[in-house]
Enzyme design. Sequence first.
Site, PDB file in Angstrom:
ATOM      1  CD  GLU A  29     -46.416  -2.792  24.577  1.00  0.00           C
ATOM      2  OE1 GLU A  29     -46.104  -3.776  25.283  1.00  0.00           O
ATOM      3  OE2 GLU A  29     -46.950  -1.767  25.035  1.00  0.00           O
ATOM      4  CG  HIS A 164     -49.882  -4.451  28.114  1.00  0.00           C
ATOM      5  ND1 HIS A 164     -48.902  -3.745  28.779  1.00  0.00           N
ATOM      6  CD2 HIS A 164     -50.682  -4.973  29.079  1.00  0.00           C
ATOM      7  CE1 HIS A 164     -49.092  -3.850  30.083  1.00  0.00           C
ATOM      8  NE2 HIS A 164     -50.163  -4.584  30.288  1.00  0.00           N
ATOM      9  CG  ASP A 169     -50.609   0.949  26.180  1.00  0.00           C
ATOM     10  OD1 ASP A 169     -51.817   0.824  26.460  1.00  0.00           O
ATOM     11  OD2 ASP A 169     -49.747   0.103  26.489  1.00  0.00           O
TER      12      ASP A 169
END
Length: 327
Positions: A29, A164, A169
């Site tokens: 991220e 997210h 993920d």
Amino acid sequence: MLEDQTTAASSPAAWPAAYPHGYAVVDVETTGLARDDRIISAAVYRLDARGEVEDHWYTLVNPERDPGPVWIHGLTSETLEGAPLFPDIADEFSARLDGRVLVAHNAVFDWQMIAREYARAGRAAPVSQRLCTIVLSKELGLPLPNHKLESLAAHFGVVQRQAHHALDDARVLAEAFRPSLRAAAARSVRLPLHECRPLTEWTDRAVPRQSSGYSGYRPTSWRPARKRPACPYPNPGRYEDGKPLKQGMRIAFSGDTSTERDLLEDRAIEAGLHVATSISRLTSLLVTNDPDSNTSKVVKARQFGTPVVDEAAFGQLLRDVEPASGG
């Protein structure tokens, strides 16, 4: 242990000898999508040769700047304030990646973000190849409505718990990658492996330091585009093999480069060349280290017969650019 989403038919006893011996399924991220954006969390699932999970790892990373689109990743400045800096986790990250193929959904993005963080730290990521699960799903002809991670997950019955979030993920992708890998092996599909070239140069630009507020961030402000000065020279036409570049030639770039892309583009502009963002019949030259790829630029270059050189050859050509006619 992850549930097995495969069938006996998709797990052949005769495994392709050319397939890699291990994979690192990665998700990061970030504060945004631009070259100066930073990683704020990272997760790695290590898989064996047949896609079985060996272990997993997750960390927050302090980006030393505004965290960007908090409405997407949920990580605020307060959450990241006590997190380690990237150089502090680089050794552990390297140990997770070393000797494995990096697997990610839209892998070129994750790889570029990782490569840039290592370059800032004066290091290189121990990754030589990457595999994009979007590309693999296309190779397998999976009947997906689109190429979002949630669509791939739904196809294999994988439940997303926290979209997210890097760890979830990565878990979802690991679960979806295993049956994809086994389906490829059962059909002896050649895996779409691409070379990863670590960045060898890096220059940081001034970016906002980390602050307690992020209300000023908007979806249109965290993906800035670089504005290039107009090339003052007319386009003299296509590059010809064995001859020098000439000021005004339209140069396009595609794929990974060992020198940071913006630095290459800056050098081209300083030499009097026009940096193009797309390929057309007017493009003088395409620079790519992967001429056999199927990126839109490479495909169009083939269609138009645009000359192609690799990064090393382009670097040599930049040393002796011919002045524009009448210049």
